[in-house]
Structure formats: structure tokens, C-alpha cells
Design a protein around this motif. Structure first.
Motif, PDB file in Angstrom:
ATOM      1  N   SER A 300      63.594  60.468  14.955  1.00  0.00           N
ATOM      2  CA  SER A 300      65.024  60.175  15.107  1.00  0.00           C
ATOM      3  C   SER A 300      65.295  59.338  16.352  1.00  0.00           C
ATOM      4  CB  SER A 300      65.837  61.470  15.184  1.00  0.00           C
ATOM      5  OG  SER A 300      65.820  62.136  13.934  1.00  0.00           O
ATOM      6  N   ASN A 301      64.376  59.385  17.301  1.00  0.00           N
ATOM      7  CA  ASN A 301      64.537  58.619  18.535  1.00  0.00           C
ATOM      8  C   ASN A 301      63.436  57.586  18.723  1.00  0.00           C
ATOM      9  OD1 ASN A 301      66.911  59.984  19.903  1.00  0.00           O
ATOM     10  ND2 ASN A 301      65.610  61.759  19.536  1.00  0.00           N
ATOM     11  N   GLN A 302      62.652  57.377  17.684  1.00  0.00           N
ATOM     12  CA  GLN A 302      61.613  56.352  17.725  1.00  0.00           C
ATOM     13  C   GLN A 302      62.213  54.984  17.405  1.00  0.00           C
ATOM     14  OE1 GLN A 302      58.754  55.376  18.458  1.00  0.00           O
ATOM     15  NE2 GLN A 302      57.383  57.138  18.682  1.00  0.00           N
ATOM     16  N   MET A 303      61.437  53.951  17.680  1.00  0.00           N
ATOM     17  CA  MET A 303      61.773  52.606  17.218  1.00  0.00           C
ATOM     18  C   MET A 303      61.186  52.450  15.811  1.00  0.00           C
ATOM     19  SD  MET A 303      63.475  51.594  19.755  1.00  0.00           S
ATOM     20  CE  MET A 303      63.686  49.822  19.576  1.00  0.00           C
ATOM     21  N   PRO A 304      61.805  51.611  14.973  1.00  0.00           N
ATOM     22  CA  PRO A 304      61.392  51.561  13.554  1.00  0.00           C
ATOM     23  C   PRO A 304      59.957  51.127  13.310  1.00  0.00           C
ATOM     24  CG  PRO A 304      62.955  49.810  14.084  1.00  0.00           C
ATOM     25  CD  PRO A 304      62.955  50.738  15.245  1.00  0.00           C
ATOM     26  N   GLU A 305      59.352  50.446  14.278  1.00  0.00           N
ATOM     27  CA  GLU A 305      57.984  49.975  14.076  1.00  0.00           C
ATOM     28  C   GLU A 305      56.967  51.105  13.983  1.00  0.00           C
ATOM     29  OE1 GLU A 305      60.493  46.763  15.501  1.00  0.00           O
ATOM     30  OE2 GLU A 305      60.091  48.749  16.346  1.00  0.00           O
ATOM     31  N   PHE A 306      57.381  52.338  14.298  1.00  0.00           N
ATOM     32  CA  PHE A 306      56.443  53.459  14.146  1.00  0.00           C
ATOM     33  C   PHE A 306      55.968  53.584  12.702  1.00  0.00           C
ATOM     34  CE2 PHE A 306      60.118  55.841  12.562  1.00  0.00           C
ATOM     35  CZ  PHE A 306      59.551  56.674  11.620  1.00  0.00           C
ATOM     36  N   GLU A 307      56.738  53.038  11.766  1.00  0.00           N
ATOM     37  CA  GLU A 307      56.390  53.146  10.351  1.00  0.00           C
ATOM     38  C   GLU A 307      55.108  52.390   9.996  1.00  0.00           C
ATOM     39  OE1 GLU A 307      59.720  52.110   7.895  1.00  0.00           O
ATOM     40  OE2 GLU A 307      61.091  53.432   8.955  1.00  0.00           O
ATOM     41  N   ILE A 308      54.640  51.531  10.896  1.00  0.00           N
ATOM     42  CA  ILE A 308      53.368  50.839  10.676  1.00  0.00           C
ATOM     43  C   ILE A 308      52.211  51.828  10.643  1.00  0.00           C
ATOM     44  CG2 ILE A 308      51.716  49.285  11.823  1.00  0.00           C
ATOM     45  CD1 ILE A 308      54.099  47.616  12.748  1.00  0.00           C
ATOM     46  N   ILE A 309      52.400  52.967  11.323  1.00  0.00           N
ATOM     47  CA  ILE A 309      51.328  53.947  11.478  1.00  0.00           C
ATOM     48  C   ILE A 309      51.314  54.930  10.307  1.00  0.00           C
ATOM     49  CG2 ILE A 309      50.365  55.739  12.975  1.00  0.00           C
ATOM     50  CD1 ILE A 309      52.077  54.466  15.261  1.00  0.00           C
TER      51      ILE A 309
END
Length: 372
Positions: A300-309
Motif C-alpha cells: 500500500s506504500n510501495q511504488m508501483p515498480e515493485f510489481e516487476i518482482i
């Protein structure tokens, strides 16, 4: 699409977006208006290189609650553009004016934004919801935000994932042609695996945790070196902590680097990339060169690029602020087999090649603009 049909009013021209903006300039024939400031030290691209660049707009703070106005933005709002692509979101009052005008004209407003993350509340949540509701299309950096907004009642058809990108073509050339070098052996005088962080060195990234992890790894017989690549914003005590822990021999503050060939060498020779705080473009940069990535699990507080992982495939998530959990994840990834490392690299490359690049983004824009 004819000349002057598309107007881009963006709150800032960040350097990392240079590739996609140049592609939009070439293929969409856009006019560009950029704000001059976003209140943080983000490197600016050379907007004058864009054929469609029209004007820099001065950002003015309107209220103490951080609402802004881009001076000079009314002129393009009332010009006969058909489509407006915007950034900055509901904090920019000129964007509200554009949305109001669009409801009485045939203008279409396309917001390019983070969208809703699920951590909004109160008045902020109501205003954000209203803002995106008034837009004709919302281009989002990631799928999690899209899922959150659908649950909030938004029509899924108006929510389109455009993801994010760096200079993909240049990075692709480097990843295909640059091989291992002795850059780290030359600096450190050893062959230890490299933990790297690439991005701005700022307090919000919680990089001090990496120094604690390095200390613990070395004390437990796990050899490694730590490299920081990026501009130090001066709001942290990283160097002091390194000296306090006696880790100068195993830590390299490389500094800012805007030479992508050098960045590629630094990343391609690294074993693991970590951002203990929100990860953002660091994930995109590391994945572009196939480096496994670790960041925290507070989505909820991450940046959207975490979805790469994808956990256990090309990286991992650790429990936010839990140094013991991070230590175990780091130790695991430093000790993976060459086969596992190659699998992680190929997977990261496939994700970048599929959607985290300007060519994918331009096709998304063409579809939204009815140009496909």
C-alpha cells in the motif's frame, strides 16, 4: 492524427522519461507543456530537444496543504486540442479547470498517474476519487492500483496499465554486449558478491538498514560488498554509520552516475539489488540488467515498480522493517546457484521486454487515442 490534436501538460520533465517523451514526440505529434519544479531533486531532461515543446510553466503553491497552480496553463487548456494527457493529479488546480472545461466541450482528458493505492482516507480520498472519476481515461503505472480502483467502483474500461520505462533501447544494447568486468575487484581488492542500491540516497529509502545487514553478514561469515550508486540528498547518516561500524573497506559510495554504459557495468557485475524502503525506478533499472531484487512487502506504500518482482523467481519481499527477515532473504539470494541466477535474469528480461519499455507504452497511448 492531425497536428495539434494532442496536448501534454506534465508537472515536470524527469530525465528518466526522456525516451518515452521522444517517442511520443516522433509518433504522436504532441505539444508539450512542463512544470518547472516538483519540490525534490529529480534530474531534468532537455525538454528543448522535443520538437513539440511549447513552454515551461512555473509552479506556484496555492495553499499550505500543497495544492499548486501551473502558471501559463490556461492558454493550452482553451486551445482547440482534442486530447490532453496530464500528470500531477488532483494537487494541481489547473487540472481541475481542464476537467471542468472538458465537460462542456469535446476535449478528452487522459490522466497519467499512480492512481489510488488503497491507503487514502478522508477528504484526500474523496478528492482523489472525484478527480479520477472526471477523467476520460486513467493510465496507471501498475496493476495493483487498477485493482484498488475497480474495488472503489471505477469502470475497468477507463483504467489502463501503461507501466513505466527507462531508456530501454540503450539498456538493451548494453545488456546484450557488456560482459563481466573486474570493476569491483579493482576497487575492493576481493571477489566478494556485490549488493547494490542504485537511485537517490534519501532517508525514505531506509538505506541505513543495508549497512546493518552488511555488518551482520560479514560477522556471520557471509562475504559481500555494498555499493551505493546515486546522488546523496543529505538527509541521512549513511557514511557516518559505515565508519562507525568499521565497514569502509566493504562499502563504496560511488556517487551519482548518468552514464548508462557505466550503470550497466555496475549492475551487470552485481549479485543483488536491495531497497529496504519503497523501491520505484531502482527495481526497473535492476531488472533491465537481470539483477535479482529485494524490497519490503508494504504494498500500500510501495511504488508501483515493485510489481516487476515475483517472489522466489527474480527476487523477494521481506516483512517491512524486519531486519532479521531481510537478512535471511539476502543470505539466500547471495548463495543461489548459477542456474537459479540465470533463471532470475531471463525472467526479469522477459518482464521488461514485454511491458516495461517505451515501445509498449506508445502502443498503449495509440490505443487510448484511437490511433491503432
Amino acid at each position: 492524427m492531425s497536428k495539434n490534436d494532442i496536448c501534454c501538460i506534465f508537472n515536470y520533465p524527469p530525465h528518466y522519461r526522456s525516451a518515452i517523451y521522444h517517442l511520443m514526440d516522433e509518433e504522436l505529434n504532441c505539444d508539450f507543456y512542463f512544470g518547472d519544479d516538483v519540490g525534490s531533486q529529480i534530474t531534468k531532461m532537455k525538454e528543448m530537444e522535443l520538437r513539440g515543446f511549447k513552454k515551461t510553466l512555473k509552479r506556484i503553491q496555492v495553499t499550505k496543504w500543497n495544492y499548486y497552480w501551473l502558471k501559463g496553463s490556461l492558454a493550452p487548456i482553451f486551445k482547440p486540442y482534442k486530447y490532453y494527457i496530464t500528470s500531477g493529479g488532483s494537487k494541481y488546480l489547473n487540472m481541475w479547470v481542464l476537467l471542468l472545461v472538458s465537460k462542456f466541450t469535446k476535449k478528452k482528458v487522459i490522466a497519467w498517474a499512480h492512481g489510488m493505492k488503497g491507503n487514502e482516507n478522508g477528504l484526500e480520498k474523496r478528492l482523489t476519487h472525484m478527480y479520477y472519476s472526471l477523467c476520460d481515461t486513467v493510465l496507471l503505472y501498475g496493476e495493483r492500483s487498477r485493482d484498488v480502483m475497480i474495488k472503489e467502483g471505477f469502470d475497468s474500461k477507463k483504467l489502463v496499465c501503461i507501466y513505466n520505462s527507462l531508456d530501454y533501447d540503450k539498456q538493451l544494447k548494453f545488456r546484450q554486449n557488456i560482459t563481466s568486468t573486474d570493476i569491483y575487484k579493482h576497487h575492493f581488492g576481493n571477489d566478494h558478491p556485490i549488493i547494490i542500491y542504485i537511485g537517490r540516497l534519501q532517508k525514505s529509502k531506509k538505506l541505513n538498514i543495508l549497512i546493518s545487514i552488511l555488518d551482520k553478514l560479514l560477522n556471520n561469515g557471509v562475504n559481500c560488498n555494498l555499493v551505493f550508486v546515486g546522488k546523496d540528498l543529505g538527509d541521512n547518516d549513511l557514511k557516518a554509520k559505515v565508519n562507525q561500524c568499521g565497514l569502509s573497506k566493504f562499502t563504496w559510495f560511488y556517487g551519482p552516475c548518468y552514464d548508462e554504459q557505466k550503470n550497466s557495468e555496475l549492475l551487470l557485475n552485481s549479485s543483488l539489488c536491495i531497497s529496504p524502503g519503497p523501491i520505484g525506478l531502482t527495481a526497473l533499472h535492476a531488472a533491465s540488467y537481470g539483477v535479482p531484487i529485494i524490497t519490503n512487502d508494504d504494498f500500500s506504500n510501495q511504488m508501483p515498480e515493485f510489481e516487476i518482482i515475483t517472489s522466489d523467481l527474480n527476487g523477494d519481499f521481506f516483512e517491512k522493517d524486519n531486519e532479521n527477515d531481510l537478512y535471511e532473504k539476502v543470505k539466500k539470494w547471495l548463495m543461489i546457484s548459477n542456474e537459479k541466477r540465470n533463471e532470475a535474469k531471463l525472467f526479469s528480461h522477459s518482464v521488461i521486454d514485454e511491458k516495461y519499455n517505451p515501445h509498449y507504452q506508445i502502443e498503449v497511448l495509440k490505443t487510448v487515442l484511437n490511433l491503432d
